[in-house]
Design a protein around this motif. Sequence first.
Motif, PDB file in Angstrom:
ATOM      1  N   GLY A  47       0.808  -1.216   0.000  1.00 14.14           N
ATOM      2  CA  GLY A  47       0.000   0.000   0.000  1.00 14.14           C
ATOM      3  C   GLY A  47       0.841   1.265   0.000  1.00 14.14           C
ATOM      4  O   GLY A  47       0.365   2.341  -0.353  1.00 14.14           O
ATOM      5  N   SER A  48       2.104   1.142   0.379  1.00  9.38           N
ATOM      6  CA  SER A  48       3.006   2.296   0.352  1.00  9.38           C
ATOM      7  C   SER A  48       3.798   2.339  -0.959  1.00  9.38           C
ATOM      8  O   SER A  48       4.805   3.030  -1.051  1.00  9.38           O
ATOM      9  N   TYR A  49       3.333   1.579  -1.956  1.00  5.51           N
ATOM     10  CA  TYR A  49       3.915   1.571  -3.304  1.00  5.51           C
ATOM     11  C   TYR A  49       5.373   1.116  -3.317  1.00  5.51           C
ATOM     12  O   TYR A  49       6.206   1.704  -3.968  1.00  5.51           O
ATOM     13  N   LYS A  50       5.627   0.056  -2.572  1.00 10.41           N
ATOM     14  CA  LYS A  50       6.944  -0.572  -2.580  1.00 10.41           C
ATOM     15  C   LYS A  50       6.779  -1.980  -3.127  1.00 10.41           C
ATOM     16  O   LYS A  50       5.787  -2.653  -2.867  1.00 10.41           O
ATOM     17  N   SER A  92       2.162  -6.468 -11.927  1.00  9.81           N
ATOM     18  CA  SER A  92       2.453  -5.352 -11.037  1.00  9.81           C
ATOM     19  C   SER A  92       2.478  -4.028 -11.794  1.00  9.81           C
ATOM     20  O   SER A  92       2.934  -3.952 -12.928  1.00  9.81           O
ATOM     21  N   VAL A  93       2.015  -2.981 -11.138  1.00 13.35           N
ATOM     22  CA  VAL A  93       2.106  -1.630 -11.705  1.00 13.35           C
ATOM     23  C   VAL A  93       3.364  -0.919 -11.214  1.00 13.35           C
ATOM     24  O   VAL A  93       3.581   0.239 -11.528  1.00 13.35           O
ATOM     25  N   LEU A  94       4.188  -1.616 -10.443  1.00 14.63           N
ATOM     26  CA  LEU A  94       5.408  -1.042  -9.894  1.00 14.63           C
ATOM     27  C   LEU A  94       6.640  -1.712 -10.482  1.00 14.63           C
ATOM     28  O   LEU A  94       6.622  -2.891 -10.791  1.00 14.63           O
ATOM     29  N   GLU A  98      -1.360  10.185 -10.564  1.00 19.89           N
ATOM     30  CA  GLU A  98      -1.019   9.951  -9.166  1.00 19.89           C
ATOM     31  C   GLU A  98      -0.764   8.456  -9.009  1.00 19.89           C
ATOM     32  O   GLU A  98      -1.158   7.654  -9.852  1.00 19.89           O
ATOM     33  N   LYS A  99      -0.127   8.079  -7.927  1.00 16.28           N
ATOM     34  CA  LYS A  99       0.230   6.676  -7.737  1.00 16.28           C
ATOM     35  C   LYS A  99      -0.963   5.733  -7.811  1.00 16.28           C
ATOM     36  O   LYS A  99      -0.852   4.631  -8.316  1.00 16.28           O
TER      37      LYS A  99
END
Length: 131
Positions: free
Chosen positions: A13-16, A44-46, A59-60
Amino acid sequence: SKFSVVISKVSTGSYKRQVYEVPSGKQLVDQAVIDRITWATWTSVLGDEVIGIWSRHAEKADVNCACVSHSGINLVTGDDFGMVKLFDFPCPEKFVRTFFCIVTRSSTVDDMVLYCFSRRRMTEMLPSLNL
């Protein structure tokens, strides 16, 4: 010799992005080891491989889901604006132009699967989907 290890990648949830061995649950933290992993699937989007999916003003939380084709050359994303976008994969450069974009009737796209169609076949098929 080659061997296979089950690895799981999660996005927090913290985009890690975190990577774990399965079933031990041991977190992999050595970036050199993580960079050598060949992923069987990608949702994954990261990550460095998908930096280009983010538009200049996104935005994220705007991009909700992603899926790489089985061939590993295309990536489809869904976002908070009801858009489904097709990219080349990987897309490590910022602000990459989409190959194709569909605006759905939905206000958000939360999940999807990319079936193995060629780009030509997708271009021919999409107008008939009546989205």
